[in-house]
Design a protein around this motif. Structure first.
Motif, mmCIF file in Angstrom:
data_model
loop_
_atom_site.group_PDB
_atom_site.id
_atom_site.type_symbol
_atom_site.label_atom_id
_atom_site.label_comp_id
_atom_site.label_asym_id
_atom_site.label_seq_id
_atom_site.Cartn_x
_atom_site.Cartn_y
_atom_site.Cartn_z
ATOM 1 N N HIS A 164 0.860 -1.183 0.000
ATOM 2 C CA HIS A 164 0.000 0.000 0.000
ATOM 3 C C HIS A 164 0.894 1.230 0.000
ATOM 4 C CE1 HIS A 164 -3.726 -2.204 0.898
ATOM 5 N NE2 HIS A 164 -2.952 -2.996 1.627
ATOM 6 N N ASP A 165 0.464 2.268 -0.743
ATOM 7 C CA ASP A 165 1.193 3.538 -0.701
ATOM 8 C C ASP A 165 0.876 4.187 0.633
ATOM 9 O OD1 ASP A 165 2.234 3.215 -3.220
ATOM 10 O OD2 ASP A 165 0.556 4.267 -4.189
ATOM 11 N N ARG A 166 1.906 4.431 1.364
ATOM 12 C CA ARG A 166 1.722 5.048 2.681
ATOM 13 C C ARG A 166 2.401 6.403 2.683
ATOM 14 N NH1 ARG A 166 3.014 1.007 7.448
ATOM 15 N NH2 ARG A 166 2.469 2.901 8.523
ATOM 16 N N VAL A 167 1.667 7.409 3.084
ATOM 17 C CA VAL A 167 2.212 8.751 3.200
ATOM 18 C C VAL A 167 2.517 8.980 4.669
ATOM 19 C CG1 VAL A 167 1.732 11.209 2.880
ATOM 20 C CG2 VAL A 167 0.882 9.541 1.226
ATOM 21 N N ASP A 168 3.719 9.422 4.913
ATOM 22 C CA ASP A 168 4.096 9.755 6.285
ATOM 23 C C ASP A 168 3.157 10.841 6.781
ATOM 24 O OD1 ASP A 168 5.297 10.738 8.610
ATOM 25 O OD2 ASP A 168 7.307 10.255 7.885
ATOM 26 N N PRO A 169 2.490 10.644 7.910
ATOM 27 C CA PRO A 169 1.505 11.640 8.370
ATOM 28 C C PRO A 169 2.117 13.023 8.584
ATOM 29 C CG PRO A 169 1.788 9.876 10.001
ATOM 30 C CD PRO A 169 2.583 9.518 8.805
ATOM 31 N N ARG A 170 3.413 13.083 8.813
ATOM 32 C CA ARG A 170 4.053 14.394 9.005
ATOM 33 C C ARG A 170 4.094 15.183 7.695
ATOM 34 N NH1 ARG A 170 9.332 11.883 11.520
ATOM 35 N NH2 ARG A 170 8.829 10.548 9.762
ATOM 36 N N TRP A 171 4.023 14.472 6.554
ATOM 37 C CA TRP A 171 4.092 15.115 5.242
ATOM 38 C C TRP A 171 2.728 15.138 4.555
ATOM 39 C CZ3 TRP A 171 8.374 17.711 4.398
ATOM 40 C CH2 TRP A 171 9.540 17.305 5.032
ATOM 41 N N ALA A 172 1.705 14.642 5.190
ATOM 42 C CA ALA A 172 0.384 14.544 4.556
ATOM 43 C C ALA A 172 -0.164 15.908 4.148
ATOM 44 C CB ALA A 172 -0.596 13.840 5.491
ATOM 45 N N ALA A 173 0.012 16.921 4.999
ATOM 46 C CA ALA A 173 -0.505 18.262 4.672
ATOM 47 C C ALA A 173 0.228 18.821 3.456
ATOM 48 C CB ALA A 173 -0.346 19.189 5.860
ATOM 49 N N LEU A 174 1.533 18.596 3.376
ATOM 50 C CA LEU A 174 2.300 19.063 2.228
ATOM 51 C C LEU A 174 1.861 18.346 0.951
ATOM 52 C CD1 LEU A 174 4.557 20.833 1.128
ATOM 53 C CD2 LEU A 174 6.172 19.021 1.735
ATOM 54 N N GLN A 175 1.589 17.052 1.052
ATOM 55 C CA GLN A 175 1.117 16.285 -0.097
ATOM 56 C C GLN A 175 -0.208 16.842 -0.611
ATOM 57 O OE1 GLN A 175 2.810 13.792 -1.590
ATOM 58 N NE2 GLN A 175 1.207 13.519 -3.114
ATOM 59 N N GLN A 176 -1.089 17.206 0.295
ATOM 60 C CA GLN A 176 -2.379 17.787 -0.101
ATOM 61 C C GLN A 176 -2.184 19.140 -0.797
ATOM 62 O OE1 GLN A 176 -4.633 17.887 3.523
ATOM 63 N NE2 GLN A 176 -5.253 15.733 3.369
#
Length: 192
Positions: A164-176
């Motif tokens: 599964h593609d997992r996004v580090d929660p610390r970078w989730a806002a930046l990804q959005q």
């Protein structure tokens, strides 16, 4: 002490053996369970039959019961939750002491099993042996891989490269932010 019902399949009458040491008797019984017997993950269901293949021997202090009790337990794998069936074959060896014997007088109430008159109750010894033989966490097989922590599917049913593609929660806002920026939208148009 409760009075035993001689008609119960768990109760064995030893009157024919007498009270003298040296007499023995083989006994085979199929005993249906009235209620389930077991643990949360695995149990012998109500209605299942417990098979007893026993040798009763008259000894100086009482009746020695040896042999095996067996039954089919049903449950679910502790790793993948797959239904499973396990055959339990358990050896038992219990002394049922005569009333007023030396062992009866010197042992505490919960240390030995006691005959009630000429009757012995096999149920507590069989139940204890069967429950202790059940695994606390049963497995459908030793190398069961369990469930995927992301999607909950059985890992054994999934391809070896399952991920599964997992996004580090610390970078989730930046990804959005990257996904919603106009610049990334135009890049997506150019790529198509």
């Amino acid at each position: 002490m409760t009075e035993l019902d001689a008609r119960s399949p768990w109760v064995i009458d030893t009157l024919a053996m007498g009270r003298g040491p040296g007499k023995s008797r083989k006994l085979q019984r199929k005993i249906p369970l009235d209620s389930p017997l077991g643990l949360d993950m695995i149990a012998i269901p109500a209605g299942e039959t417990v098979s007893a293949d026993l040798l009763l021997e008259s000894v100086l202090e009482g009746v020695l019961v040896t042999g095996t009790v067996s039954a089919q337990a049903q449950g679910e794998c502790g790793r993948c939750l797959k239904p499973l069936t396990d055959t339990l074959n358990v050896e038992i060896c219990e002394l049922y002491v005569y009333p007023d014997s030396v062992t009866d007088e010197t042992a505490d109430a919960d240390e030995v099993f006691r005959l009630e008159g000429d009757l012995l109750n096999l149920e507590p010894a069989a139940r204890d042996a069967l429950v202790l033989a059940m695994p606390l966490t049963p497995h459908c097989r030793e190398d069961c891989r369990g469930l995927c922590p992301e999607c909950g599917e059985r890992l054994d049913d999934l391809p070896p490269d399952h991920a599964h593609d997992r996004v580090d929660p610390r970078w989730a806002a930046l990804q959005q932010l990257l996904e919603s920026s106009p610049e990334s939208a135009s890049e997506r148009k150019d790529e198509s």
